[in-house]
Design a protein around this motif. Structure first.
Motif, mmCIF file in Angstrom:
data_model
loop_
_atom_site.group_PDB
_atom_site.id
_atom_site.type_symbol
_atom_site.label_atom_id
_atom_site.label_comp_id
_atom_site.label_asym_id
_atom_site.label_seq_id
_atom_site.Cartn_x
_atom_site.Cartn_y
_atom_site.Cartn_z
ATOM 1 N N ILE A 48 0.841 -1.199 0.000
ATOM 2 C CA ILE A 48 0.000 0.000 0.000
ATOM 3 C C ILE A 48 0.874 1.246 0.000
ATOM 4 O O ILE A 48 0.663 2.183 -0.779
ATOM 5 N N SER A 49 1.872 1.223 0.866
ATOM 6 C CA SER A 49 2.745 2.384 0.988
ATOM 7 C C SER A 49 3.545 2.619 -0.287
ATOM 8 O O SER A 49 3.707 3.757 -0.743
ATOM 9 N N ALA A 52 1.302 4.023 -2.938
ATOM 10 C CA ALA A 52 0.907 5.402 -2.641
ATOM 11 C C ALA A 52 2.073 6.364 -2.821
ATOM 12 O O ALA A 52 1.886 7.516 -3.217
ATOM 13 N N ARG A 57 1.643 7.411 -8.724
ATOM 14 C CA ARG A 57 0.505 6.984 -7.920
ATOM 15 C C ARG A 57 -0.015 5.608 -8.347
ATOM 16 O O ARG A 57 -1.130 5.241 -8.015
ATOM 17 N N LEU A 101 -4.263 3.154 -5.385
ATOM 18 C CA LEU A 101 -5.051 3.279 -4.167
ATOM 19 C C LEU A 101 -6.464 3.711 -4.535
ATOM 20 O O LEU A 101 -6.657 4.591 -5.376
ATOM 21 N N VAL A 102 -7.444 3.113 -3.910
ATOM 22 C CA VAL A 102 -8.822 3.572 -4.077
ATOM 23 C C VAL A 102 -9.027 4.787 -3.189
ATOM 24 O O VAL A 102 -8.855 4.694 -1.968
ATOM 25 N N PRO A 103 -9.354 5.927 -3.776
ATOM 26 C CA PRO A 103 -9.484 7.157 -2.966
ATOM 27 C C PRO A 103 -10.521 6.995 -1.856
ATOM 28 O O PRO A 103 -11.648 6.574 -2.107
ATOM 29 N N GLY A 104 -10.126 7.330 -0.658
ATOM 30 C CA GLY A 104 -11.071 7.315 0.449
ATOM 31 C C GLY A 104 -11.334 5.952 1.051
ATOM 32 O O GLY A 104 -12.131 5.827 1.974
ATOM 33 N N LEU A 106 -9.266 3.788 2.767
ATOM 34 C CA LEU A 106 -8.762 3.707 4.136
ATOM 35 C C LEU A 106 -9.308 4.846 4.975
ATOM 36 O O LEU A 106 -9.347 4.773 6.201
ATOM 37 N N ASP A 107 -9.739 5.874 4.292
ATOM 38 C CA ASP A 107 -10.314 7.022 4.981
ATOM 39 C C ASP A 107 -11.495 6.617 5.860
ATOM 40 O O ASP A 107 -11.544 6.940 7.055
ATOM 41 N N GLY A 110 -10.448 4.641 8.839
ATOM 42 C CA GLY A 110 -9.826 5.494 9.845
ATOM 43 C C GLY A 110 -10.852 6.273 10.638
ATOM 44 O O GLY A 110 -10.754 6.401 11.857
ATOM 45 N N GLN A 111 -11.852 6.784 9.936
ATOM 46 C CA GLN A 111 -12.924 7.519 10.615
ATOM 47 C C GLN A 111 -13.602 6.645 11.661
ATOM 48 O O GLN A 111 -13.915 7.095 12.765
ATOM 49 N N LEU A 113 -12.435 4.117 13.323
ATOM 50 C CA LEU A 113 -11.600 3.913 14.508
ATOM 51 C C LEU A 113 -11.598 5.148 15.395
ATOM 52 O O LEU A 113 -11.510 5.048 16.616
#
Lengths: 127, 127
Positions: A48-49, A52, A57, A101-104, A106-107, A110-111, A113
DNA sequence: GGAAAAGATTGATGATCGTCGATGCACCGA
DNA sequence: TCGGTGCATCGACGATCATCAATCTTTTCC
């Protein structure tokens, strides 16, 4: 519990209200655990890193295999897990397969958590 | 890869800059994976949720065993994993052991995930 | 001191996972 | 058409994990 059958992250995080309000349902816990399990691996986190952090990208498997230090089948396996989890997207162009990466993605996780905190309850609804 | 040897979440999330800037180091990936692995289980997610949703913000094992539908040793095992990961704290009072959420533990992990996005790079350095 | 209860620990077992080599498939250039 | 390349899939193996029954430790109360 098969990781191959993971579902997009959105479906997981859209489900449940802040976990501090009331307990998560067993079904939602199962789904959320599946998503977290997709991330809970050193090789996948590095993938992933690396994707990214790539200037374009996006990366193809050939760019990832060597720096990761794993065999090509193993890298493909991890990438598949991440695609199935909705973290990465695959775009095949010619002989190469490019991962993004699929935008948002992991977002949302994260929210979720962030909502799990003792003081996350805004309204003192206790009686 | 032993979950028992997990380390507090702070140590993980304090380490690495936004993963989109440059690739995470293998060592940090390992640590982060360990923390995520501690959360990536349905039973443990439910335990976290049940503890957080309890009116007293804490629960003893006896309160958790029955609604979870698992044996007492298994519940104790999961709680130990979460304590070792820095997610829960244990407070033994008399015969009972009370578990609480560690404030901000999941917070830091959530923040880290939020930084992993294609557009998380502020400076549009790409020519 | 002794019985009872809560919870942690141990040992064992079945399931899942990460990894690799071998193979198959799709695409490209000569 | 054919060899070469990039990648996915398959089958197998060793390691790790989740779970339970049995046991041990600690605390409380009589």
């Amino acid at each position: 519990m098969a990781l191959t059958q993971a579902l997009p992250l959105r479906d997981v995080t859209a489900c449940c209200a802040p976990l501090t309000r009331e307990s998560i349902t067993p079904d939602n816990a199962e789904k959320l655990a599946r998503s977290l399990k997709a991330l809970a691996d050193p090789a996948r986190l590095r993938l992933i890193s690396m994707v990214a952090a790539h200037p374009d990208r996006e990366s193809c498997v050939c760019d990832l295999t060597e720096p990761l230090g794993l065999s090509q089948p193993t890298v493909s396996h991890h990438l598949k897990v991440l695609v199935d989890a909705g973290v990465l997207s695959r775009d095949k162009r010619g002989t190469w397969a490019y991962y993004r990466l699929v935008p948002g993605a992991l977002d949302s996780l994260g929210q979720l958590l962030l909502t799990i905190q003792p003081n996350a309850v805004d309204g003192p609804s206790s009686s």
